[in-house]
Every structure is written in C-alpha cells, then in structure tokens.
Design a protein around this motif. Structure first.
Motif, PDB file in Angstrom:
ATOM      1  N   PHE A  68       0.861  -1.179   0.000  1.00  0.00           N
ATOM      2  CA  PHE A  68       0.000   0.000   0.000  1.00  0.00           C
ATOM      3  C   PHE A  68       0.897   1.228   0.000  1.00  0.00           C
ATOM      4  N   ARG A 111      -3.226   4.948   0.296  1.00  0.00           N
ATOM      5  CA  ARG A 111      -3.973   4.374  -0.818  1.00  0.00           C
ATOM      6  C   ARG A 111      -3.740   2.871  -0.789  1.00  0.00           C
ATOM      7  N   ASP A 112      -4.832   2.120  -0.634  1.00  0.00           N
ATOM      8  CA  ASP A 112      -4.721   0.681  -0.399  1.00  0.00           C
ATOM      9  C   ASP A 112      -5.565  -0.072  -1.416  1.00  0.00           C
ATOM     10  N   PRO A 113      -4.940  -0.770  -2.365  1.00  0.00           N
ATOM     11  CA  PRO A 113      -5.722  -1.490  -3.380  1.00  0.00           C
ATOM     12  C   PRO A 113      -6.566  -2.625  -2.800  1.00  0.00           C
ATOM     13  N   GLN A 114      -6.170  -3.167  -1.665  1.00  0.00           N
ATOM     14  CA  GLN A 114      -6.971  -4.245  -1.069  1.00  0.00           C
ATOM     15  C   GLN A 114      -8.311  -3.738  -0.540  1.00  0.00           C
ATOM     16  N   HIS A 115      -8.318  -2.494  -0.073  1.00  0.00           N
ATOM     17  CA  HIS A 115      -9.540  -1.954   0.524  1.00  0.00           C
ATOM     18  C   HIS A 115     -10.207  -0.914  -0.370  1.00  0.00           C
ATOM     19  N   ARG A 116      -9.539  -0.559  -1.457  1.00  0.00           N
ATOM     20  CA  ARG A 116     -10.079   0.397  -2.429  1.00  0.00           C
ATOM     21  C   ARG A 116     -10.540   1.685  -1.757  1.00  0.00           C
ATOM     22  N   THR A 117      -9.751   2.113  -0.798  1.00  0.00           N
ATOM     23  CA  THR A 117     -10.085   3.344  -0.082  1.00  0.00           C
ATOM     24  C   THR A 117      -8.846   4.209   0.024  1.00  0.00           C
ATOM     25  N   GLU A 118      -9.081   5.485   0.224  1.00  0.00           N
ATOM     26  CA  GLU A 118      -7.995   6.408   0.546  1.00  0.00           C
ATOM     27  C   GLU A 118      -8.364   7.102   1.842  1.00  0.00           C
TER      28      GLU A 118
END
Length: 202
Positions: free
Chosen positions: A158, A171-178
């Motif tokens: 991340f 920015r975390d692609p696993q959680h798709r959140t910022e």
C-alpha cells in the motif's frame, strides 16, 4: 485529531492522541510494554472518569491492544513507544498510532517501500530523507495497526503520500479506499527528534 502532551489532559472530543515524553529509558520490549500500559491505564481512566483499578488493558487475538474493562466503552485503543516517549490513541473507530526516531545515519529500506514511496524519497536531497522516511514509516505502521494486521501485511503493498508536515494519506488497493491521517514532530529531551503519525479508519 486532537494532540496532547500531558497524560492528565482530558480530551473534549475523540479521536485524540496523547504524545507524552517520559524520563524512562526502557531497555527491552518488556520494559517498553510496561511503560506503554502504565501510561495508557492512566490516560484511559482519566478519560472515562474512573479509578485506574477499574481499567484493564488486554490484547485481541491479533495482538492489538483493547480496553477489556470497563467492558462497554465503545472505544478503540492504539499504543506506541519510542525513546521514552509514549503515544496513546483513543477513538470511536479503529485507529493506529506510531512514533519513529528521525535517524540521520539510517539508509531507508527501499525494498520494503511502495514504488511511489521509493520515488518520492529518491527525489529528495540526502539531508531531507531521514525526516521524510521517519514520517513515512510512522504513517505506514499506524495504518497497519488500525487495520489490525500489523506488518503481516507487506509494507510495500500500500502507498503512503506525505501531503504536508501535518497530514498524510494512504492508498490501499486491497480496501479500495484512501484515508487521511495526521503527523506531528516532537523533540525528546532535546536529543531525539521523533515523528508521530495517527490514522482513524472510516
């Protein structure tokens, strides 16, 4: 995010972080843990308006600290210790807090960083890197503490962006959140410069 440097301060609202300098010099993990726990008991008791004997701090299955007693507080807890300074975070949602020492001699472990983080550090002058890395790593550790995974989650998976001297985003692609978090600097007895980071998850 409210910041306090006095363990006896009572936060008028949460989330809040107590970043408290002590005279202690813990020599190992056991002593650091005892220092964290002792100060956390004091802060939680003050915040809840109860005696310290009525507060019990335990850990969940993943090792994350929690307020076991009183049993229905609805509060999340995060702890960190570095160079005799203790950080205690309280919030109504999952949070993480971390403190790192700014080490002018340390070479950043680029292989543990997200490519964008590496690029950011490599674009900086050598003189600016130690502070930026300490802020970056404190933010990364605060984030995985808030997730409850610790660094079983690979730190390069991340990305943390340093938005300013007082804010960062993840920015975390696993959680798709910022998510955005807060940064703070402090000096510990005039010897160490410490970078603290805290984040609360939505």
């Amino acid at each position: 995010m409210l910041w306090f440097d006095d363990a006896d301060a009572i936060a008028p609202a949460l989330p809040a972080i107590w970043l408290v300098r002590t005279d202690a010099e813990p020599r190992n993990l056991t002593e650091r843990s005892a220092l964290r726990r002792g100060l956390a008991l004091r802060i939680v008791a003050r915040q809840l308006g109860c005696p310290e004997d009525d507060v019990l701090i335990d850990h969940d299955a993943a090792g994350r600290p929690l307020i076991a007693l009183p049993s229905v507080t609805g509060l999340h807890l995060s702890l960190a210790t570095r160079a005799g300074t203790v950080a205690v975070g309280l919030a109504q949602r999952p949070l993480g807090v971390d403190v790192e020492r700014v080490d002018a001699e340390m070479k950043p472990p680029f292989d543990l960083l997200h490519p964008e983080e590496r690029g950011m550090l490599e674009a900086m002058s050598l003189a600016m890197r130690p502070l930026a890395f300490a802020r970056l790593w404190a933010a990364k550790e605060a984030y995985v503490k808030a997730l409850g995974t610790g660094f079983t989650r690979p730190p390069e998976s991340f990305c943390v962006s340093l938005l300013s001297d007082s804010h960062f985003s993840t920015r975390d692609p696993q959680h798709r959140t910022e998510c955005q978090g807060a940064l703070r600097l402090m000096k510990n007895g005039g010897q160490d410069v410490l970078a603290a980071a805290a984040i609360v998850l939505d």
